[in-house]
Enzyme design. Structure first.
Site, PDB file in Angstrom:
ATOM      1  N   MET A 168     -45.357  -0.353  42.132  1.00 17.84           N
ATOM      2  CA  MET A 168     -46.420   0.485  42.715  1.00 17.84           C
ATOM      3  C   MET A 168     -45.872   1.264  43.907  1.00 17.84           C
ATOM      4  SD  MET A 168     -49.453   1.419  42.102  1.00 17.84           S
ATOM      5  CE  MET A 168     -50.735   0.423  41.311  1.00 17.84           C
ATOM      6  N   GLY A 169     -44.847   2.066  43.648  1.00 16.97           N
ATOM      7  CA  GLY A 169     -44.328   2.979  44.676  1.00 16.97           C
ATOM      8  C   GLY A 169     -45.097   4.288  44.586  1.00 16.97           C
TER       9      GLY A 169
ATOM     10  N   ILE B  88     -44.676   6.931  42.701  1.00 21.73           N
ATOM     11  CA  ILE B  88     -45.008   7.395  41.342  1.00 21.73           C
ATOM     12  C   ILE B  88     -46.034   6.459  40.704  1.00 21.73           C
ATOM     13  CG2 ILE B  88     -44.087   7.934  39.043  1.00 21.73           C
ATOM     14  CD1 ILE B  88     -41.414   8.687  40.464  1.00 21.73           C
TER      15      ILE B  88
ATOM     16  N   ARG C  22     -36.283   4.045  34.452  1.00 19.29           N
ATOM     17  CA  ARG C  22     -34.877   4.093  34.056  1.00 19.29           C
ATOM     18  C   ARG C  22     -34.714   3.301  32.766  1.00 19.29           C
ATOM     19  NH1 ARG C  22     -34.341   7.886  36.820  1.00 19.29           N
ATOM     20  NH2 ARG C  22     -32.903   8.191  38.575  1.00 19.29           N
TER      21      ARG C  22
ATOM     22  N   GLU D  56     -28.248   6.628  27.544  1.00 18.52           N
ATOM     23  CA  GLU D  56     -28.862   7.938  27.685  1.00 18.52           C
ATOM     24  C   GLU D  56     -27.763   8.985  27.641  1.00 18.52           C
ATOM     25  OE1 GLU D  56     -31.473   9.561  31.174  1.00 18.52           O
ATOM     26  OE2 GLU D  56     -32.486   7.854  30.260  1.00 18.52           O
TER      27      GLU D  56
ATOM     28  N   HIS E 140     -35.626  12.561  29.075  1.00 20.10           N
ATOM     29  CA  HIS E 140     -35.617  12.392  30.543  1.00 20.10           C
ATOM     30  C   HIS E 140     -36.098  13.672  31.243  1.00 20.10           C
ATOM     31  CE1 HIS E 140     -33.574   9.889  33.939  1.00 20.10           C
ATOM     32  NE2 HIS E 140     -34.641  10.530  34.384  1.00 20.10           N
TER      33      HIS E 140
HETATM   34  C1  GLV Z   1     -35.150  11.280  37.915  1.00 23.21           C
HETATM   35  O1  GLV Z   1     -35.117  10.460  37.057  1.00 23.21           O
HETATM   36  C2  GLV Z   1     -34.966  11.012  39.288  1.00 23.21           C
HETATM   37  O2  GLV Z   1     -34.632   9.873  39.666  1.00 23.21           O
HETATM   38  O3  GLV Z   1     -35.128  11.933  40.086  1.00 23.21           O
END
Ligand code: GLV
Length: 326
Positions: A158-159, A161, A237, A266, A285
């Protein structure tokens, strides 16, 4: 002659010139190709002279690279995540590391909701069926998906984003639960330990950084705890999810679907079995990939780079302890 006295900076990728215009006349920039997946050989060859490194998240900045770059005074990562950089090693060498927090929060949260909605309403499958002529009529029981209103969204991390996703999800009538290393008083939603979150969530969305603790967090045992109707979203990630375990969980119906902006490895090679699963949506991504966001990220990375080269404190620094060293 004058330009020769400017600091040499390695820019690992080619970026639109107007995004990095602030570097003009202030650095000598050596630029790698548009789609570099590793440090280009012509840049490798100049590591010994480089005073600044402007890199993207696909370039590992580890001890071996740092050993070959003894004059480096700043590493500026054009990303919020810095798991590609050995930050502790940079700190040990007195090198500040910059990132681009905040500016990509909304874009990434928007993409998370797009992934969540697409998986919930089976957009990839139904779009493919329409295009392939399998849309014969308005089908009362065809392409049924999941409701969002009343569903529980489990947010892992819960940062900034995670919070932005919670705010959006609440607008859709979802109930929010979350897990983190510790509860925080102002978090939107109920704190739960991970196991409990996995058990109760209809959707699980990952927003934690990749660290030693979170690598492989979503493994076979985690998928076994989830509801068979649950949908996993990963815009954090790739290595937070064990790819083989996810492939099995989706193929065996242990969970209903997954929507991934990030994968491990990736890029995921086109022959990977995850692509063949109709209940798995994969995009390359693109969490921060809006015109405004990517430009702002590049501008912030330039601000960090210039500050480092000019001996000023980086405005967005992930290892401020570097300034405590004498
Ligand atoms: C993208 O994945 C970022 O970390 O900015």
């Amino acid at each position: 002659m004058k330009t020769m006295s400017l600091p040499l900076v390695l820019l690992t990728h080619t970026l639109p010139a107007d995004w990095i215009a602030s570097l003009d006349g202030r650095v000598r920039a050596l630029t790698g190709p548009l789609d570099a997946t590793r440090l280009a050989p012509e840049l490798e060859a100049r590591l010994a002279e480089a005073e600044g490194l402007f890199c993207l998240l696909t370039i590992p900045v580890q001890k071996d690279l740092l050993d070959r770059a003894p004059r480096l005074r700043v590493v500026s990562n054009m990303a919020v995540g810095v798991d590609n950089v050995d930050v502790a090693e940079c700190t040990r060498r007195g090198i500040p590391v910059g990132n681009t927090p905040g500016v990509l929060t909304d874009a990434t949260a928007d993409l998370t909701m797009a992934l969540l909605l697409a998986a919930a309403r089976r957009l990839p499958e139904s779009a493919r069926d329409a295009r392939a002529g399998r849309w014969k009529t308005w089908s009362p029981a065809g392409w049924l998906g999941a409701d969002l209103r009343g569903a529980t969204l489990g947010i892992v991390g819960m940062g900034k984003i995670g919070r932005a996703v919670a705010e959006r999800a609440r607008g859709f009538g979802m109930k929010i639960v979350y897990t983190d290393p510790a509860p925080s008083a102002d978090a939107p939603g109920e704190f739960l330990p991970l196991d409990e979150l996995l058990r109760v969530s209809d959707f699980v969305s990952l927003h934690c950084p990749l660290t030693a603790e979170t690598r492989g967090l979503m493994n076979e045992s985690a998928f076994r705890k989830m509801k068979p109707t649950a949908i996993l979203v990963n815009a954090a990630r790739g290595p937070v999810v064990d790819t083989a375990a996810l492939t099995r969980a989706l193929a065996d119906g242990q969970i209903a679907a997954a929507a991934l902006d990030v994968t491990d490895p990736e890029p995921l090679p086109p022959e990977h079995p995850l692509y063949a699963l109709p209940n798995c949506l994969i995009v390359p991504h693109i969490g921060s990939a809006t015109h405004g966001t990517r430009r702002r990220m590049a501008e912030m990375a330039c601000e960090n780079l210039l500050a480092g080269l000019e001996g000023r404190r980086l405005p967005f620094c992930v290892n401020p302890e570097v300034y405590e060293k004498t």
